[in-house]
Design an enzyme around this catalytic site. Sequence first.
Site, PDB file in Angstrom:
ATOM      1  CG  ASP A  70       6.907   6.977  -2.329  1.00 57.60           C
ATOM      2  OD1 ASP A  70       6.569   7.510  -1.253  1.00 57.60           O
ATOM      3  OD2 ASP A  70       8.095   6.851  -2.680  1.00 57.60           O
ATOM      4  CD  GLU A  71       9.367   3.406  -4.043  1.00 54.59           C
ATOM      5  OE1 GLU A  71       9.954   3.112  -5.098  1.00 54.59           O
ATOM      6  OE2 GLU A  71       9.894   4.077  -3.142  1.00 54.59           O
ATOM      7  CB  ALA A  72       3.211   2.014   1.615  1.00 55.31           C
ATOM      8  CG  LEU A  73       6.703  -1.974  -1.684  1.00 56.85           C
ATOM      9  CD1 LEU A  73       7.981  -2.410  -2.395  1.00 56.85           C
ATOM     10  CD2 LEU A  73       5.505  -2.097  -2.613  1.00 56.85           C
TER      11      LEU A  73
ATOM     12  CD  GLU B 276       2.854   4.223  -5.193  1.00 56.60           C
ATOM     13  OE1 GLU B 276       2.717   5.416  -5.520  1.00 56.60           O
ATOM     14  OE2 GLU B 276       3.968   3.670  -5.079  1.00 56.60           O
TER      15      GLU B 276
END
Length: 512
Positions: free
Chosen positions: A311-314, A344
């Site tokens: 998740d949320e691997a921005l 994601e």
Amino acid sequence: MSPLAVVPVPRSLQPSPSGPFPLASAVVSGDPDSAATLRALVEARTGLALESAGDAASGGPSIDLRIDASADAEGGTAESYRLTVEAASVVVTGADAAGLFYGVQTLVQLIARDGDAWSLPAVRIDDAPRFAYRGVMLDVARHFQPVGTVKAYIDRAAGLKFNALHLHLTDDQGWRLELRSRPKLTEFASGTSVGGDPGGFYTAEQYREIVAYAASRHMIVVPEIDMPGHTHAVGLAYPELAEAPVLSTHITDVVEAFGGGMPTAGEPYEGMAVGFSSLRIHDEATYDFVADVFGELAALTPGPYLHLGGDEALGTAPEDFALFVERASTIIADLGKTPVAWHEAGAAAGLHPDTIGQYWGFTTPTDGMDEKTRAFVRRGAQVILSPADAIYLDMKYAPDARLGLTWANGPTSVERAYAWEPADIVPGVGEADILGVEAPMWTETVRDLSDIDELAFPRIAAAAEAAWSPPAADSDLRTWESFRTRVGGLGPLWTRLGIGFQASSEIPWASE
Ligand code: TNX
């Protein structure tokens, strides 16, 4: 008549004309494990110590607890049970040990005050779960939770017929599982929690103790090692595996709103921002690390699933993210386990096709999250639903609440936690594509068991009903009015079990 206080609501519940069953003189016989569970719960609820059939001869009315695979209406559906209460006898028959355990939980919910005594209302219940996977998640990374708290959470969840505990074991703020292959993780990256609170970790033995305790309540443990983002803590132990923090304006905003300072390489992170950390994607040492971690975790975990996060691997470029989750999911599948990943990862073309997707978008999907979720189904796998604006247990109940966050469409009332239908969330992801439902408890604002109780209860009951009970179209009792009355009826049981639930004004709480 108001509905009986059973949550999640059973598939079929028929009041019967017989009088109530008097509890005080009852004698328990049959399966010893469930007899012990029943006696402990009855004692907690009423103070009565029920007699066992082996004790001194007694002519009291009987509670018989049986396992019989052929007994239920559908011919032995896993986890199903049948329960009959009449004035002179109670029979609970599980199709398997889990089914009997759930029948006992229902029986305990039925206990009612009867003047100065305690009784069970005459009823016939036939029950079986809608979904095979019914999960709760606990984030022990943002705030470490000791083994005793995890066990207490298992008891609470099992009482509502959840059968999976997803443990979010690692994040930017800490690594919470000791591994022989990588001892520096707990040596250097487990000391703190959000806000400078104390950290901690589980030894392999403590992890096994949690797994065994869960199994005794018919729950599996689904361990998550969140990668390739949410990995700042890895860099404290193995700096050669971690990229420098990516400091976006989102990070600056979160730091401004919640404090905690900017993430700095090599220093423990005690704030609440997400999406700034990444493992090094193009370095083989990273995959040696992934193989060590999941290899040891697979050996420690009897359940079928290992969760790789995603998740949320921005802080990771999209093509690098895809490469990473493809390799990590394949490493897990090669270990003989089924990978699970946040939605994601669905975007990665070469993701291992057995990977289960976990959807954490809203009840009405935004930003292409539905497309990423459908991709798991197209590859032939199923999906776990965790719609954040309904069953994220870490959301505030109301704007002025002491605990919780608000990012998932503002505060979440009990009614909103209840008012959604799993098969209507992601278009193209229907009944057969849904492995189950899971309610996550993230712990940025949550320090201990009383905080967990206050945020989880009563909303966790809504998640339990979405996961276990038939859809509203097939049950007259799947309405908000029925649900709030039934939950209100559980208040006295929860109090006796020591559950510090939020006395939400949406629920008509019973006094006894
Ligand atoms: C989003 S939803 C996260 C977590 C946070 C949570 C707080 C998801 C997969 N990740 O990192 O703890 O929000 O509600």
